[in-house]
Write an enzyme that holds these catalytic residues in place. Structure first.
Site, PDB file in Angstrom:
ATOM      1  N   GLY A  41       0.767  -1.244   0.000  1.00  0.00           N
ATOM      2  CA  GLY A  41       0.000   0.000   0.000  1.00  0.00           C
ATOM      3  C   GLY A  41       0.792   1.285   0.000  1.00  0.00           C
ATOM      4  O   GLY A  41       0.225   2.352  -0.256  1.00  0.00           O
TER       5      GLY A  41
ATOM      6  N   GLU B 152       3.958  -6.770   1.990  1.00  0.00           N
ATOM      7  CA  GLU B 152       3.535  -7.160   0.635  1.00  0.00           C
ATOM      8  C   GLU B 152       3.605  -5.956  -0.314  1.00  0.00           C
ATOM      9  O   GLU B 152       2.600  -5.572  -0.911  1.00  0.00           O
ATOM     10  CB  GLU B 152       2.106  -7.703   0.673  1.00  0.00           C
ATOM     11  CG  GLU B 152       1.916  -8.910   1.575  1.00  0.00           C
ATOM     12  CD  GLU B 152       0.445  -9.321   1.752  1.00  0.00           C
ATOM     13  OE1 GLU B 152      -0.452  -8.642   1.187  1.00  0.00           O
ATOM     14  OE2 GLU B 152       0.199 -10.304   2.457  1.00  0.00           O
ATOM     15  N   PRO B 153       4.758  -5.326  -0.464  1.00  0.00           N
ATOM     16  CA  PRO B 153       4.820  -4.159  -1.346  1.00  0.00           C
ATOM     17  C   PRO B 153       4.738  -4.565  -2.817  1.00  0.00           C
ATOM     18  O   PRO B 153       5.331  -5.560  -3.225  1.00  0.00           O
ATOM     19  CB  PRO B 153       6.199  -3.559  -1.032  1.00  0.00           C
ATOM     20  CG  PRO B 153       7.020  -4.726  -0.606  1.00  0.00           C
ATOM     21  CD  PRO B 153       6.084  -5.677   0.090  1.00  0.00           C
ATOM     22  N   GLY B 154       3.985  -3.812  -3.586  1.00  0.00           N
ATOM     23  CA  GLY B 154       3.906  -4.070  -5.023  1.00  0.00           C
ATOM     24  C   GLY B 154       4.355  -2.836  -5.783  1.00  0.00           C
ATOM     25  O   GLY B 154       5.458  -2.757  -6.317  1.00  0.00           O
TER      26      GLY B 154
ATOM     27  N   CYS C  39     -12.092   2.520 -29.448  1.00  0.00           N
ATOM     28  CA  CYS C  39     -13.362   3.184 -29.756  1.00  0.00           C
ATOM     29  C   CYS C  39     -14.169   3.503 -28.495  1.00  0.00           C
ATOM     30  O   CYS C  39     -15.292   3.006 -28.325  1.00  0.00           O
ATOM     31  CB  CYS C  39     -14.162   2.291 -30.684  1.00  0.00           C
ATOM     32  SG  CYS C  39     -13.136   1.706 -32.030  1.00  0.00           S
ATOM     33  N   GLU C  40     -13.598   4.254 -27.588  1.00  0.00           N
ATOM     34  CA  GLU C  40     -14.309   4.710 -26.393  1.00  0.00           C
ATOM     35  C   GLU C  40     -13.682   6.041 -25.986  1.00  0.00           C
ATOM     36  O   GLU C  40     -12.454   6.170 -26.015  1.00  0.00           O
ATOM     37  CB  GLU C  40     -14.074   3.803 -25.178  1.00  0.00           C
ATOM     38  CG  GLU C  40     -14.426   2.394 -25.337  1.00  0.00           C
ATOM     39  CD  GLU C  40     -14.682   1.711 -23.995  1.00  0.00           C
ATOM     40  OE1 GLU C  40     -14.869   2.386 -22.968  1.00  0.00           O
ATOM     41  OE2 GLU C  40     -14.705   0.484 -24.019  1.00  0.00           O
TER      42      GLU C  40
HETATM   43  N1  LLP Z   1      -1.395  -7.122  -0.678  1.00  0.00           N
HETATM   44  C1  LLP Z   1      -2.690  -7.240  -1.026  1.00  0.00           C
HETATM   45  C2  LLP Z   1      -3.537  -8.191  -0.297  1.00  0.00           C
HETATM   46  C3  LLP Z   1      -3.203  -6.463  -2.072  1.00  0.00           C
HETATM   47  O1  LLP Z   1      -4.491  -6.584  -2.421  1.00  0.00           O
HETATM   48  C4  LLP Z   1      -2.358  -5.551  -2.758  1.00  0.00           C
HETATM   49  C5  LLP Z   1      -2.858  -4.734  -3.848  1.00  0.00           C
HETATM   50  C6  LLP Z   1      -1.010  -5.473  -2.359  1.00  0.00           C
HETATM   51  C7  LLP Z   1      -0.564  -6.266  -1.310  1.00  0.00           C
HETATM   52  C8  LLP Z   1      -0.021  -4.559  -3.016  1.00  0.00           C
HETATM   53  O2  LLP Z   1      -0.354  -3.226  -2.841  1.00  0.00           O
HETATM   54  P1  LLP Z   1       0.637  -2.067  -3.320  1.00  0.00           P
HETATM   55  O3  LLP Z   1       1.874  -2.137  -2.464  1.00  0.00           O
HETATM   56  O4  LLP Z   1       0.945  -2.297  -4.755  1.00  0.00           O
HETATM   57  O5  LLP Z   1      -0.137  -0.829  -3.105  1.00  0.00           O
HETATM   58  N2  LLP Z   1      -4.650  -1.638  -9.843  1.00  0.00           N
HETATM   59  C9  LLP Z   1      -4.571  -0.584  -8.868  1.00  0.00           C
HETATM   60  C10 LLP Z   1      -3.990  -1.069  -7.544  1.00  0.00           C
HETATM   61  C11 LLP Z   1      -4.722  -2.237  -6.979  1.00  0.00           C
HETATM   62  C12 LLP Z   1      -4.089  -2.792  -5.722  1.00  0.00           C
HETATM   63  C13 LLP Z   1      -4.664  -4.106  -5.387  1.00  0.00           C
HETATM   64  N3  LLP Z   1      -4.079  -4.749  -4.248  1.00  0.00           N
HETATM   65  C14 LLP Z   1      -3.773   0.576  -9.460  1.00  0.00           C
HETATM   66  O6  LLP Z   1      -3.321   0.485 -10.589  1.00  0.00           O
HETATM   67  O7  LLP Z   1      -3.625   1.609  -8.808  1.00  0.00           O
END
Ligand code: LLP
Length: 429
Positions: free
Chosen positions: A239, A275-277, A345-346
């Site tokens: 997050g 859980e960083p993404g 086309c949107e």
């Molecule tokens: N853990 C869980 C359980 C999650 O659902 C997520 C993201 C993460 C970790 C990783 O979160 P992060 O560190 O990336 O914020 N598609 C959207 C973001 C959706 C996030 C979904 N869950 C966007 O492009 O902004």
């Protein structure tokens, strides 16, 4: 240090000119930087070097196997939400005991696969799921390590569609039901309680919601222990937001996030799981695209590029801002105002409206920055546009890590039912 920057008048990814990738692989194309993935992972990991912790990179942000393998070599674990992501993580060399399985709707088949390889923990989100997991564990003769994802009812996240920690969201066990859920889990033979999990949202730009959630869950951990449960891990999800280059609030650096987490969890004696993404992948990639046409409208000018909403959905879905720059270093004296749009086309196929930027022409290359997370991973083939290829740069080397499918590749997965093949006007595919 930016690894997508101008050198001698044109933009490079590390030491590779983007114009070379465009010429050799074609556009649109996602381009990622190994050095940036490495720097982001290490910044995060170094801030927790003195903490017993597991960094489970959230595979959904960017799930390319080469990206996962890059992070695996640095020591990353993985947070997965499907059997497909589990397979990717394992293929990339991430050990099963460094993989956590999240998600509100795990199927029996997914539970079985994860039990068989021996993942670290299932983040369970409902009692219904817990009971099924107990049954599947009994069938496979295993015990499932479990943490409940609890819903702390905290507001967080850059957009309503990515906020997950409020009680009206579908995520997690309701706060008022958490203690009874642990009591039920403790009585099930196929379940072993190991921890607590929380994830409140994404693109969070200040520390207050993290603080609120951690304080609440720390209190719960103490209560659960008092009730006799063994809580050895505390997963605080992902997050942490990233700068997108606009004027929106700039999120705190990982060091400040780490200081907060350590301060609030120091007396808990738990292993922390993260859980960083986006924080790792977001600014590690760009979407490289070519300007097809400059369309002079009556009251606005459109820059029609060869990338579209199917390739990068974030602006259409969340009104997300992505910085756009020309690959050839532009003349800043010649500014124009464009709506940057794709060929789909949107009207929603719009990357930005009324953005002032240096003048561009048909054939010019541009990049959409901060596209390494939730870019390729959310792409579709809408309008029968083949998925965008992905390229990973490493110094002066690059490799195509996902090829562009041909239209034939797309069509060959479809077939005609026999009542249509009898029609002589229909061509067999
Ligand atoms: N853990 C869980 C359980 C999650 O659902 C997520 C993201 C993460 C970790 C990783 O979160 P992060 O560190 O990336 O914020 N598609 C959207 C973001 C959706 C996030 C979904 N869950 C966007 O492009 O902004």
């Amino acid at each position: 240090m930016r690894h997508f920057d101008y050198q001698n008048g044109e933009m490079f990814a590390e030491d590779v000119p983007l114009s070379r990738i465009a010429a050799e692989v074609g556009t649109p194309v996602y381009v990622y930087s190994t050095a940036t993935f490495t720097r982001h992972y290490n910044v995060f990991a170094d801030s927790f070097a003195d903490t017993k912790s597991l960094i489970a990179y959230s595979v959904k942000a960017n799930s390319n196997i080469a990206v996962l393998a890059t992070l695996a070599q640095l020591g990353a674990g993985a947070d997965v939400v499907s059997v497909g992501e589990l397979k990717r993580a394992l293929m990339a060399g991430i050990p099963a005991d460094r993989i956590v399985f999240s998600g509100v709707g795990k199927t029996r088949a997914e539970m079985r696969a994860a039990l068989e390889v021996g993942i670290r923990v299932f983040n369970v989100e409902s009692l219904a799921e817990l009971r099924v997991l107990n049954e599947v564990a009994a069938d496979t003769g295993k015990t499932a390590p479990v943490a409940f994802r609890v819903n702390p009812d905290v507001t967080a996240g850059g957009h309503a569609k990515i906020s997950t920690g409020k009680k009206e969201n579908k995520f997690g066990i309701a706060w008022s039901q958490a203690e009874s859920a642990y009591a039920e889990a403790a009585a099930l033979p196929g379940i072993e309680i190991v921890g607590v999990d929380v994830h409140i949202g994404s693109q969070i730009s200040d520390l207050a919601p993290f603080e609120a959630a951690i304080v609440k869950v720390a209190g719960l951990i103490k209560k659960l222990r008092a009730a006799g449960h063994t809580i050895s891990s505390f997963d605080i999800g992902g997050g942490l937001g990233i700068p997108y280059g606009n004027n929106a609030a700039v999120p705190p650096p990982p060091s400040e996030y780490a200081a907060l987490v350590k301060r609030l969890t120091a007396d808990l004696n738990v292993e922390m799981i993260f859980e960083p993404g986006r924080m790792i992948a977001g600014n590690s990639g760009v979407l490289l695209s070519e300007v097809l046409y400059v369309k002079r409208g009556e009251d606005r000018d459109f820059l029609i590029i060869d990338a579209a909403m199917n390739d990068l959905l974030r602006p259409a879905l969340y009104d997300a801002y992505h910085e756009i720059e020309a690959v050839q270093q532009p003349d800043l004296d010649k500014m124009e105002t464009y709506d940057v749009v794709g060929p789909i086309c949107e009207s929603g196929d719009t990357f930005t409206k009324g953005r002032e930027m240096p003048a561009l022409e048909s054939g010019d290359l541009i990049v959409l920055h901060s596209a390494g997370a939730y870019g390729a991973a959310q792409a579709s083939q809408y309008n029968t546009r083949p998925l965008v290829p992905e390229v990973l740069v490493n110094g002066s080397d690059y490799s195509v890590i996902r090829a562009r499918p041909t239209v034939e590749d797309i069509l060959k997965t479809e077939s005609l039912p026999n009542w249509l093949t009898k029609d002589e006007n229909v061509t067999d595919i």
